[in-house]
Design a protein around this motif. Structure first.
Motif, short mmCIF file in Angstrom:
data_model
loop_
_atom_site.label_atom_id
_atom_site.label_comp_id
_atom_site.label_asym_id
_atom_site.label_seq_id
_atom_site.Cartn_x
_atom_site.Cartn_y
_atom_site.Cartn_z
N GLU A 254 0.81 -1.22 0.00
CA GLU A 254 0.00 0.00 0.00
C GLU A 254 0.85 1.27 0.00
O GLU A 254 0.45 2.30 -0.53
N ASN A 255 2.05 1.22 0.67
CA ASN A 255 2.78 2.48 0.84
C ASN A 255 3.99 2.65 -0.09
O ASN A 255 4.74 3.60 0.04
N TRP A 329 4.17 -2.92 -7.55
CA TRP A 329 3.43 -1.64 -7.48
C TRP A 329 3.56 -0.87 -8.79
O TRP A 329 2.61 -0.26 -9.28
#
Lengths: 346, 320, 197
Positions: A254-255, A329
Motif C-alpha cells: 500500500e505504501n 506496485w
C-alpha cells in the motif's frame, strides 16, 4: 525570477516532496530498459533549461531544507566533515569554484564581489554575508571547505593526485548512500571503491582512474549513480545504519508509492586550478515512486530496470527486501509500450 | 576520451634570455582567459611551418597567480629532429601558435614538511612556477640550481632577488658543485625532493638519494624523452583499417596524427601513460623508449607507448 | 556484501634496505621470526645501524634478537608502550631512516598510523604479516576499536551493537570496518563464524 525555497524535513515527519517542476528537473538515470554498472562518464556541459544539468552547480527548491539537514547531521557528528592538513589549497580552490558557479548561475540568490584577495560573499536564501581574505582561513567562521559546503547542496570530496593515483583526503559527506568518510579518508581510488561488487572485475575502476588522472582544468565531467531509499532520508550513512535500517522493513504494497524513493547521484568532477586536486561532488536527488510515475516513460522503464538488476547489485544497494514489492506496485504503470531512447521525458 | 583541448595563442613577447633560451609570453586570441594552472604543469606547443609540424611539451614558468598570460622558455637543442630549433627560430612577437590546455605531471606533494628543488639548466622552468606557489602558500622550500656558467644560465638573478637565501646557485665554469650527499643528510622526516634537468643529472640525483637511504616515495622527477629517431617502419591500425608509414624522424604518434587520427596524449615524452596502446601483432622487435611501462610489460610485447617507442621488423598491428 | 579485498593492505615481506642510515625495526610476537629471516639476507654491518622495538606477546625471541647485536633493543610489554617509544624515536629521526614492521595486522596498523603522522608514506614502510589473523575492527557507529577480533559477527566492546566485519580496511585507522548486522531486523543475527584465527 528566483527559486521558491520550500520548508520541509528529511527526518521525523518526512515532509519532503517534489513540485511538478522539480519532478521534470529530476535527473532520471536510465537511458534504456535495463541497467549495468559502467564508467558512463560524459562532459559536464550545460544541459536543457530547467534540467538538473542546466548549470555546473545545481541549486533547487530543496536548497534551504537540505542545508538545514546538513547542519543537523554535523551537530550530531562533526566527523562528517574532515580534511587532512595538506588539502588546504584544494579547499580554497573549492571555495572559488562554488562561489563563482553559484553566483553566476543564480545572481538573484548569491553574489560574489572580488577585489584581489578581498572577497565579499552574500547568500540571500540562508541570510549569510561575509567579507573575507581569500587564502586566509582566519577570516572565515569555518575552515574554507566546511564554510562553502554548508551552503551548497551535495556531498563533496577533494581528491589529491599523487603517484599516479587519487587520494580521498578531504570531504563534506552528510547525505551519503552507505559509505563513511571518516573510515575512507586517506584511501586511494581503488581502496575506497573496494566494497563495490562486479565493477573491479570488469576493469571499470582502472579505466575510470586513468581517465580522471588526465582531467584538464575547465573540462569537468559527470556521471550518474543511483540507489533506492526508504523515506526521503538524506542521512543514510553507515554511522546511523542501526537507526534507519529498520525503514527497509516498513514497506507494504500500500505504501510503496510514498515510501520508496529513487535516489540519484549526479556525480560531477572538476580539476582544481592551483592544488591540482580533483573535486568530486555527489549531488543527491530523491523522488517518490508516486512522483516518478507522473512521467509515463519513467513509469514504464523503472519496473523493467528493477527486473533486470543483477542480484549482487541489488544486495549492494540494499534493495533486496522491497525490490519485488516495488516492481509489483510499478507494474500498473507499464503498459508494455516501447520506450524512447535516452533519459529525458518524452 | 580524446586529445587535450587546443587553444590558439599569440606571442606577446619573445625575449632572448640567453643566446640559446628564448622566453615566450603567450596571450589568448579571444577574451576567454587562459585556463588556470598549478606549479609543475606543462603545455604542448603545436607549431606548423609549411609542411613541418612540431609538438613539444614546455613547462609553464609564469606565476600560477597571474592568469593573463603563460610564459614558456624554449631552449635551442641541437637534436637531430630539429623541433626546438624550428620553434626557437620561427616564433617571434606576434606569431600565432596552438597550445594544449595545461596538465600537471610534476605536482607539488603538499604532505611534505620541506621541499628541496633541484634544477639543472633549462630544468629550472617548472620550478619557476612551483617556487611562486610554495612561497605564497608559506611552505618551507629551498632551490638548488646548477648551470654551466653565468651567461648561459637563465633567471637565476631574478630568483635570487625574489627568494634570497632560499636560492642556491652552482656554476660549472667556476667549479661550484652541489654537495648533494651533504644536503640530503639530516633532513627532517617528510622532506620531499624534486629534480628536473638533463637526463644525466636526474639519474645522479635519484642514485644519490637512494644511496642516502631516501625512500622513492619522497623523490619526484620530471623526465620527458624526446622521440628518438630510427629506421622507418609501417604500422597497421586494426580498428581504423589503415596502414601508416612512420618516417625515421617521426614518432608513431606523429605519423598517426598526420594521417588524421587523434589518439589520447599528454606529455609526448614517454612519461604519463596516456598514449599506451595495445599491440595486437608484432613480428619483429619493439624498441621501448618510455619511462612508463614496467620491465615486465615491456618484455610482454603487449603494449607500447606510441609517443616515443619504435619498431623494427616485418609487421606491427596496433589496436587503434 | 561481497568479500572484495581490494582495500586490504598487501604486506610484501621484510627485506634489508642496504642504503638506510638507520633501520627502525618494529616487531611483535612471531614478527621477530621475520626479522631473523631478514637477518639471513642482510649484510654484516646491517644491525649496527638498527634500532629494534620488540613486543614479545608471549614469545621467547628476545635472546635471538639480542644476538643480532643491534644498536638498541627495546623490549616493550604492549603495543601501546611500543608506540609510545616509537613516537619518541620518530620525533628526532631524519630522512634516511627506514621503518620495518612485522607482526599481526593490528600491530602493523599501529606502526603505519604513527609513521603516517610524521609524514612517512605508507609505501615506504616495509611490512610482513606474521602470527594470528586476528583483526582490529572499528565500529562504524560509535567509532570504538575492538582488538583481537577473530569471529564475525561479534559484539562491539564499546557500544554493544552486534557487528559484522566488512572486508574494508582503513590504513589511517589501522582497522577493518564493523557494521551493525541486525540493523534492519533487530535480533536477526546470522551464526558466528570463526574467520580470523
Amino acid at each position: 525570477m528566483g527559486l521558491m525555497f520550500k520548508d520541509e524535513t528529511y527526518r521525523g515527519d518526512f515532509t519532503f516532496y517534489n513540485s511538478p517542476e522539480a519532478i521534470r528537473h529530476f535527473p532520471f538515470p536510465f537511458h534504456e530498459d535495463k541497467y549495468m554498472y559502467a564508467v558512463n562518464i560524459e562532459p559536464h556541459t550545460p544541459g536543457p533549461k530547467g534540467s538538473a544539468y542546466e548549470f555546473p552547480i545545481d541549486i533547487d527548491e530543496h536548497y534551504v531544507s537540505d542545508m538545514r539537514d546538513r547542519a543537523l547531521v554535523l551537530q550530531e557528528d562533526p566527523l562528517r566533515c574532515q580534511s587532512l592538513p595538506h588539502m588546504i589549497t584544494a579547499e580554497w580552490d573549492l571555495v572559488e569554484l562554488l562561489m563563482t558557479s553559484m553566483s553566476d548561475a543564480y545572481p538573484e540568490h548569491f553574489t560574489l564581489k572580488r577585489n584581489g584577495d578581498a572577497w565579499h560573499w552574500i547568500n540571500r536564501p540562508m541570510g549569510i554575508e561575509n567579507e573575507f581574505t581569500f587564502g586566509d582561513t582566519s577570516t572565515l567562521p569555518y575552515p574554507p571547505m566546511e564554510y562553502i559546503t554548508r551552503q551548497c547542496q551535495g556531498d563533496f570530496c577533494l581528491l589529491d593526485q599523487r603517484d599516479g593515483d587519487l587520494w580521498m583526503d578531504s570531504g563534506m559527506v552528510t547525505s551519503q548512500a552507505d559509505w563513511s568518510l571518516d573510515f575512507d579518508i586517506g584511501m586511494s581510488f581503488k581502496e575506497w571503491h573496494a566494497p563495490v561488487p562486479l565493477a573491479h572485475e570488469i576493469g571499470v575502476f582502472d579505466r575510470a582512474l586513468k581517465f580522471l588522472l588526465a582531467m584538464q582544468i575547465g573540462r569537468p565531467v559527470r556521471r550518474l549513480n543511483w540507489t533506492m531509499t526508504i523515506n526521503p532520508r538524506l542521512d543514510t550513512s553507515p554511522e546511523n545504519y542501526h537507526k534507519w535500517g529498520t525503514d527497509r522493513t516498513t514497506v507494504t504494497p500500500e505504501n510503496v508509492g510514498d515510501k520508496v524513493h529513487l535516489r540519484v547521484e549526479l556525480q560531477a568532477l572538476w580539476r582544481l586550478p592551483r592544488s591540482n586536486a580533483i573535486v568530486f561532488s555527489i549531488r543527491g536527488y530523491l523522488i517518490k515512486m508516486r512522483e516518478l510515475v507522473t512521467i509515463p516513460k519513467w513509469g514504464r522503464r523503472m519496473p523493467r530496470v528493477l527486473k533486470t538488476l543483477p542480484p549482487e547489485l541489488a544486495a549492494y544497494k540494499g534493495l533486496t527486501r522491497y525490490q519485488d514489492m516495488t516492481i509489483d506496485w510499478l507494474a500498473k504503470y507499464d503498459d508494455g509500450a516501447p520506450t524512447s531512447p535516452g533519459c529525458f521525458p518524452d | 576520451m580524446s586529445a587535450p583541448t587546443e587553444i590558439r595563442v599569440r606571442v606577446a613577447e619573445a625575449e632572448a634570455v640567453t643566446p640559446a633560451i628564448k622566453r615566450l609570453k603567450l596571450v589568448p586570441l579571444t577574451s576567454t582567459p587562459l585556463p588556470d594552472f598549478s606549479g609543475g604543469a606543462h603545455t604542448v606547443v603545436h607549431y606548423t611551418d609549411g609542411p613541418r609540424h612540431v609538438r613539444n611539451p614546455y613547462s609553464l614558468m609564469g606565476s600560477p597567480f597571474d592568469p593573463s598570460a603563460y610564459q614558456i622558455s624554449v631552449l635551442r637543442v641541437p637534436d637531430s629532429r630539429g623541433g626546438s630549433a624550428l620553434i626557437h627560430d620561427g616564433v617571434h612577437e606576434g606569431t600565432e601558435i596552438t597550445i594544449t590546455s595545461p596538465i600537471n605531471l610534476f605536482p607539488i606533494d603538499r604532505r611534505a614538511r620541506r621541499h628541496i628543488l633541484i634544477a639543472g639548466g633549462i630544468g629550472i622552468t617548472p620550478f619557476m612556477a612551483m617556487t611562486a606557489q610554495l612561497d605564497r602558500e608559506g611552505a618551507d622550500f629551498q632551490l638548488h640550481y646548477a648551470m654551466r656558467d653565468r651567461a648561459s644560465g637563465a633567471y637565476w638573478k631574478l630568483l635570487k632577488s625574489i627568494y634570497g637565501h632560499r636560492v642556491h646557485t652552482y656554476f660549472d665554469d667556476t667549479n661550484e658543485t652541489l654537495a648533494l650527499t651533504r644536503l640530503l643528510d639530516g633532513q627532517p622526516l617528510g622532506t620531499h625532493l624534486y629534480v628536473c634537468g638533463p637526463a644525466g643529472m636526474i639519474d645522479w640525483v635519484l642514485k644519490t638519494a637512494r644511496e642516502a637511504g631516501w625512500p622513492e616515495e619522497n623523490v619526484h622527477f620530471e623526465r620527458f624523452a624526446a622521440p628518438p629517431p630510427g629506421k622507418p617502419f609501417q604500422v597497421a591500425l586494426a580498428r581504423s583499417k589503415r596502414t601508416i608509414d612512420v618516417a625515421p624522424r617521426e614518432s608513431v604518434l606523429e605519423a598517426i596524427e598526420a594521417a588524421g587520427i587523434e589518439p589520447q596524449f599528454l606529455c609526448r615524452g614517454g612519461a604519463c601513460g596516456q598514449c599506451e596502446t595495445a599491440v595486437l601483432e608484432a613480428d619483429g622487435t619493439l624498441h621501448h623508449n618510455d619511462h612508463y611501462l614496467s620491465d615486465d610489460e615491456k618484455a610482454s610485447g603487449k603494449k607500447m607507448m606510441i609517443c616515443v617507442s619504435r619498431f623494427e621488423g616485418a609487421r606491427l598491428v596496433l589496436d587503434l | 556484501m561481497t568479500a572484495a579485498m581490494i582495500s586490504r593492505p598487501v604486506y610484501p615481506g621484510l627485506s634489508p634496505d642496504q642504503y638506510a642510515k638507520t633501520h627502525l625495526i618494529l616487531c611483535e610476537g612471531e614478527g621477530a621470526a621475520a626479522v631473523l629471516d631478514m637477518a639471513a639476507k642482510a649484510p654484516k654491518e646491517f644491525f649496527s645501524r638498527a634500532l629494534i622495538l620488540f613486543c614479545p606477546a608471549g614469545t621467547g625471541y628476545e635472546p635471538k634478537l639480542a644476538a643480532l647485536s643491534p644498536k638498541s633493543l627495546w623490549v616493550l610489554p604492549t603495543i601501546a608502550t611500543a608506540m609510545f617509544r616509537l613516537r619518541g624515536v620518530l620525533a628526532t629521526a631524519t630522512m634516511g631512516t627506514r621503518v620495518y614492521a612485522a607482526g599481526t595486522e593490528p600491530f602493523i596498523g599501529s606502526v603505519l598510523q604513527e609513521t603516517l603522522a610524521v609524514g612517512i608514506d605508507h609505501k615506504s614502510v616495509f611490512t610482513e604479516h606474521r602470527g594470528s589473523a586476528k583483526r582490529r575492527v572499528q565500529c562504524v557507529h560509535c567509532k570504538g576499536c575492538t582488538d583481537d577480533v577473530t569471529a564475525s559477527p561479534f559484539t562491539c566492546t564499546h557500544c554493544g551493537l552486534t557487528l559484522f566485519v566488512r572486508d574494508h580496511y582503513s590504513r589511517r585507522l589501522g582497522a577493518f570496518q564493523g557494521v551493525c548486522v541486525d540493523a534492519e531486523v533487530p535480533g536477526e543475527v546470522p551464526p558466528v563464524e570463526e574467520l580470523y584465527r
